[in-house]
Write a protein that holds these residues in place. Sequence first.
Motif, PDB file in Angstrom:
ATOM      1  N   SER A 293       0.803  -1.224   0.000  1.00  0.00           N
ATOM      2  CA  SER A 293       0.000   0.000   0.000  1.00  0.00           C
ATOM      3  C   SER A 293       0.831   1.266   0.000  1.00  0.00           C
ATOM      4  O   SER A 293       0.406   2.293  -0.540  1.00  0.00           O
ATOM      5  CB  SER A 293      -0.931   0.009   1.225  1.00  0.00           C
ATOM      6  OG  SER A 293      -1.750  -1.136   1.254  1.00  0.00           O
ATOM      7  N   ILE A 294       2.007   1.231   0.630  1.00  0.00           N
ATOM      8  CA  ILE A 294       2.813   2.434   0.826  1.00  0.00           C
ATOM      9  C   ILE A 294       3.881   2.541  -0.259  1.00  0.00           C
ATOM     10  O   ILE A 294       4.512   1.558  -0.636  1.00  0.00           O
ATOM     11  CB  ILE A 294       3.478   2.421   2.212  1.00  0.00           C
ATOM     12  CG1 ILE A 294       2.421   2.323   3.309  1.00  0.00           C
ATOM     13  CG2 ILE A 294       4.332   3.672   2.408  1.00  0.00           C
ATOM     14  CD1 ILE A 294       1.450   3.480   3.333  1.00  0.00           C
TER      15      ILE A 294
ATOM     16  N   LYS B  64       3.198   6.488  -4.266  1.00  0.00           N
ATOM     17  CA  LYS B  64       1.770   6.807  -4.239  1.00  0.00           C
ATOM     18  C   LYS B  64       1.107   5.861  -3.248  1.00  0.00           C
ATOM     19  O   LYS B  64       1.163   4.639  -3.407  1.00  0.00           O
ATOM     20  CB  LYS B  64       1.153   6.626  -5.627  1.00  0.00           C
ATOM     21  CG  LYS B  64      -0.319   7.041  -5.688  1.00  0.00           C
ATOM     22  CD  LYS B  64      -0.842   6.960  -7.096  1.00  0.00           C
ATOM     23  CE  LYS B  64      -2.291   7.423  -7.187  1.00  0.00           C
ATOM     24  NZ  LYS B  64      -2.496   8.806  -6.765  1.00  0.00           N
ATOM     25  N   ASN B  65       0.497   6.399  -2.195  1.00  0.00           N
ATOM     26  CA  ASN B  65      -0.197   5.571  -1.210  1.00  0.00           C
ATOM     27  C   ASN B  65      -1.524   5.095  -1.784  1.00  0.00           C
ATOM     28  O   ASN B  65      -2.272   5.863  -2.387  1.00  0.00           O
ATOM     29  CB  ASN B  65      -0.431   6.352   0.084  1.00  0.00           C
ATOM     30  CG  ASN B  65       0.872   6.706   0.774  1.00  0.00           C
ATOM     31  OD1 ASN B  65       1.897   6.062   0.547  1.00  0.00           O
ATOM     32  ND2 ASN B  65       0.843   7.725   1.608  1.00  0.00           N
TER      33      ASN B  65
END
Length: 330
Positions: free
Chosen positions: A26-27, A30-31
Amino acid sequence: MTTWHKWITIFVLLIICFASIIFAISIGAKNIPFITVWTSIFQYNSEDNLHQIIYEVRLPRVLGAVFVGAAFAVAGTVIQAITRNPLADIGILGVNGGAVLLVTICFAFYPAISYGWLTFFSFIGAALSTLLVFSIGIVARRNLSPLTFTIAGAVIAAFLHAISSGIAIYFDLNQELAFWYAGGVAGVTWGQLPLLITIVIVSIIIATLLGKQLTILSTGQEMASSLGINIKFLLFTSMGVIVLLGGVGVAVAGSISFVGLIIPHLSRKFVGHDYRWNIPVSALLGSTLVVIADLSARIIFAPKELALGILIAFIGVPFFLFVAKKLEGT
């Protein structure tokens, strides 16, 4: 510690490992929300840019980190068991050096070599360096002396890395081999994962099945022999596991040291010295360490990345010195 507590430990570590995987996917630059991560894995849409980022870039990278971490951690655990050396690691004992040397030779003479053949030659290099270190250790003391193996491994590792560097300089391969020297999982692709996952899972199963015998061997060869353990078979099989894990790990992620040094110590803190539990716990801890380290290497110095092997070395070197100092005082 009771069996029930050990199962709880494994369950908790499994949750932590899974959470680190989701977090690492996820991180990034771009989150991405968790729900998008979930749908990209189970309902992939090739026209969605976020799905492409996750599925084509982050997911294979993170899965590579998971299984490379498990490979190096379990290899280190098995090495420490059979050598009775708490400072042992595939990097310190020269296994990485042999694999990297053969990879260097492949790039020098067969630059278009496929990943499958590169992995094969990485295995060969790991096997040859492992056999060389063990042969020196056995001839020198007629037994598996921890000090002998540490010295022999350090000498062989330095020698093999010197040859690799010489070949790289002569054939101007520094840029091509920078990845293997520094170590990292940024270049992992879906094509590499089936072989990596298969070898790591099979090797961990074999090592776990040998866990009871490794536990006995770790107390001393005399004790193991008196209890009916076939020492030669156990050593041969254990060395095979080490070569498989070290070879495939180097072929995918390059030369990453210290994972196999740090993790076995942490594993013993969690579940004691029984290798039937130590090995699966080491796999989970190794996976979590490399996933988190790779994530840190991506975001701490963003937009540039720090090499994964260098970041882990920042942790591993002080840990090595701490353990060495502790052993000196005993």
